[in-house]
Motif scaffolding. Structure first.
Motif, PDB file in Angstrom:
ATOM      1  N   LEU A  73      -7.093  -9.692  13.303  1.00 23.96           N
ATOM      2  CA  LEU A  73      -6.921  -8.270  13.047  1.00 23.96           C
ATOM      3  C   LEU A  73      -5.457  -7.848  12.936  1.00 23.96           C
ATOM      4  O   LEU A  73      -4.610  -8.345  13.665  1.00 23.96           O
ATOM      5  N   PRO A  74      -5.163  -6.890  12.045  1.00 21.74           N
ATOM      6  CA  PRO A  74      -3.821  -6.312  11.993  1.00 21.74           C
ATOM      7  C   PRO A  74      -3.647  -5.295  13.114  1.00 21.74           C
ATOM      8  O   PRO A  74      -4.549  -5.084  13.925  1.00 21.74           O
ATOM      9  N   GLY A  75      -2.498  -4.645  13.151  1.00 25.77           N
ATOM     10  CA  GLY A  75      -2.296  -3.592  14.144  1.00 25.77           C
ATOM     11  C   GLY A  75      -0.845  -3.475  14.569  1.00 25.77           C
ATOM     12  O   GLY A  75      -0.017  -4.340  14.271  1.00 25.77           O
ATOM     13  N   LEU A  76      -0.550  -2.388  15.273  1.00 32.68           N
ATOM     14  CA  LEU A  76       0.805  -2.090  15.727  1.00 32.68           C
ATOM     15  C   LEU A  76       0.866  -2.110  17.248  1.00 32.68           C
ATOM     16  O   LEU A  76      -0.033  -1.584  17.924  1.00 32.68           O
ATOM     17  N   ALA A  77       1.944  -2.694  17.790  1.00 30.02           N
ATOM     18  CA  ALA A  77       2.172  -2.648  19.233  1.00 30.02           C
ATOM     19  C   ALA A  77       2.531  -1.213  19.634  1.00 30.02           C
ATOM     20  O   ALA A  77       2.956  -0.409  18.788  1.00 30.02           O
ATOM     21  N   PRO A  78       2.395  -0.874  20.912  1.00 34.86           N
ATOM     22  CA  PRO A  78       2.485   0.535  21.328  1.00 34.86           C
ATOM     23  C   PRO A  78       3.763   1.272  20.939  1.00 34.86           C
ATOM     24  O   PRO A  78       3.709   2.453  20.573  1.00 34.86           O
ATOM     25  N   ARG A 153      -1.276 -10.644  12.061  1.00 34.23           N
ATOM     26  CA  ARG A 153      -2.043 -10.428  10.829  1.00 34.23           C
ATOM     27  C   ARG A 153      -1.633  -9.157  10.085  1.00 34.23           C
ATOM     28  O   ARG A 153      -2.174  -8.876   9.023  1.00 34.23           O
ATOM     29  N   GLN A 154      -0.691  -8.402  10.633  1.00 31.53           N
ATOM     30  CA  GLN A 154      -0.266  -7.192   9.943  1.00 31.53           C
ATOM     31  C   GLN A 154       0.468  -7.556   8.656  1.00 31.53           C
ATOM     32  O   GLN A 154       1.385  -8.365   8.659  1.00 31.53           O
ATOM     33  N   MET A 191      -4.931   0.226  15.472  1.00 30.68           N
ATOM     34  CA  MET A 191      -5.397   0.073  14.095  1.00 30.68           C
ATOM     35  C   MET A 191      -5.880   1.428  13.604  1.00 30.68           C
ATOM     36  O   MET A 191      -6.476   2.184  14.354  1.00 30.68           O
ATOM     37  N   PHE A 192      -5.626   1.725  12.331  1.00 32.04           N
ATOM     38  CA  PHE A 192      -6.124   2.975  11.772  1.00 32.04           C
ATOM     39  C   PHE A 192      -6.209   2.863  10.258  1.00 32.04           C
ATOM     40  O   PHE A 192      -5.688   1.931   9.655  1.00 32.04           O
ATOM     41  N   PHE A 209      -2.312  -0.904   5.373  1.00 26.81           N
ATOM     42  CA  PHE A 209      -3.414  -0.549   6.231  1.00 26.81           C
ATOM     43  C   PHE A 209      -4.690  -0.485   5.392  1.00 26.81           C
ATOM     44  O   PHE A 209      -4.999   0.537   4.779  1.00 26.81           O
ATOM     45  N   PRO A 210      -5.457  -1.578   5.350  1.00 23.43           N
ATOM     46  CA  PRO A 210      -6.709  -1.608   4.590  1.00 23.43           C
ATOM     47  C   PRO A 210      -7.807  -0.901   5.355  1.00 23.43           C
ATOM     48  O   PRO A 210      -7.638  -0.487   6.508  1.00 23.43           O
ATOM     49  N   MET A 211      -8.974  -0.773   4.746  1.00 15.47           N
ATOM     50  CA  MET A 211     -10.122  -0.158   5.405  1.00 15.47           C
ATOM     51  C   MET A 211     -11.068  -1.173   5.998  1.00 15.47           C
ATOM     52  O   MET A 211     -11.987  -0.797   6.745  1.00 15.47           O
ATOM     53  N   ASP A 212     -10.866  -2.444   5.693  1.00 15.79           N
ATOM     54  CA  ASP A 212     -11.852  -3.461   6.087  1.00 15.79           C
ATOM     55  C   ASP A 212     -11.264  -4.481   7.054  1.00 15.79           C
ATOM     56  O   ASP A 212     -11.609  -5.642   7.029  1.00 15.79           O
ATOM     57  N   ALA A 213     -10.342  -4.054   7.923  1.00 14.27           N
ATOM     58  CA  ALA A 213      -9.707  -4.992   8.863  1.00 14.27           C
ATOM     59  C   ALA A 213     -10.758  -5.574   9.799  1.00 14.27           C
ATOM     60  O   ALA A 213     -11.669  -4.889  10.204  1.00 14.27           O
TER      61      ALA A 213
END
Length: 213
Positions: A73-78, A153-154, A191-192, A209-213
């Motif tokens: 999964l993608p995503g951002l740290a805090p 994965r971002q 994730m958003f 930022f895709p919709m299908d992560a």
């Protein structure tokens, strides 16, 4: 302790399904990556693929998938900041409805957002869960403008400022100066999406930022 996940807002697949996908597909994913990297290295036509990366991925692919699993999964740290209509906001403070800046210059509302919390056990046993840090200026002059920390994965967007010829996963940039992996003991990924695939402004660069992560 086991993995903890906390969701904000409804309308997306559950984290349990994501973890199941992680476990079932890890061995195949790593084997395919190792094969692709080895092929590129043999052809000697991709300067971004090093023998060290090839050897590393081959070793990881051979490991027991119960011990090494690719984080999907993608995503951002805090503390990574995203440009919103009211300024740069840490990922940990983003909320559904916030308007974020996209590459075309428009602001779009966050329609779905979730946070995945990882504890010390999962971060230790599944090392690919750990984040990638891009130092300020590691991709180009003031790109990123400040340090950012993201999931391996971002996807990082390609443009003249970043110097990237194509969109790339953060993990693929680790061989560059100023880009490194961290080992954390507690971490969450935000994730958003904004209702459509979009590239969002983040500290002088654009993240996909895709919709299908």
């Amino acid at each position: 302790m086991s993995v903890r996940s906390k969701f904000e807002s409804a309308g997306a697949g559950s984290y349990d399904r994501a973890v199941s996908r992680l476990r079932n597909g890890a061995s195949r994913i790593m084997a395919e990556r190792a094969k692709a990297l080895q092929s590129a290295a043999n052809q000697q036509n991709d300067s971004e693929v090093s023998a060290e990366m090839v050897d590393h991925n081959k070793r990881q692919a051979k490991k027991d998938p119960a011990v090494f699993e690719a984080w999907p999964l993608p995503g951002l740290a805090p503390m990574t900041r995203v440009r919103t209509s009211f300024g740069d906001v840490h990922a940990a403070a983003l909320r559904k409805g916030d308007e974020v800046l996209t590459r075309d210059g428009s602001y779009k509302s966050i329609l779905w957002l979730t946070r995945i919390c990882l504890d010390e056990q999962i971060l230790s046993e599944k090392p690919d869960c750990n984040p990638v840090v891009l130092a300020a200026g590691s991709l180009g002059p003031q790109v990123p403008a400040s340090e950012i920390m993201v999931s391996p994965r971002q996807m990082i967007g390609a443009d003249n400022k970043s110097g990237l010829a194509r969109n790339q996963e953060a993990a693929a940039l680790v061989s560059r100066p100023g880009v490194r992996r961290l080992r954390e003991t507690c971490l969450s990924y935000t994730m958003f999406h904004v209702g459509e695939p979009a590239e969002i402004y983040c500290e002088g660069t654009y993240l996909l930022f895709p919709m299908d992560a």
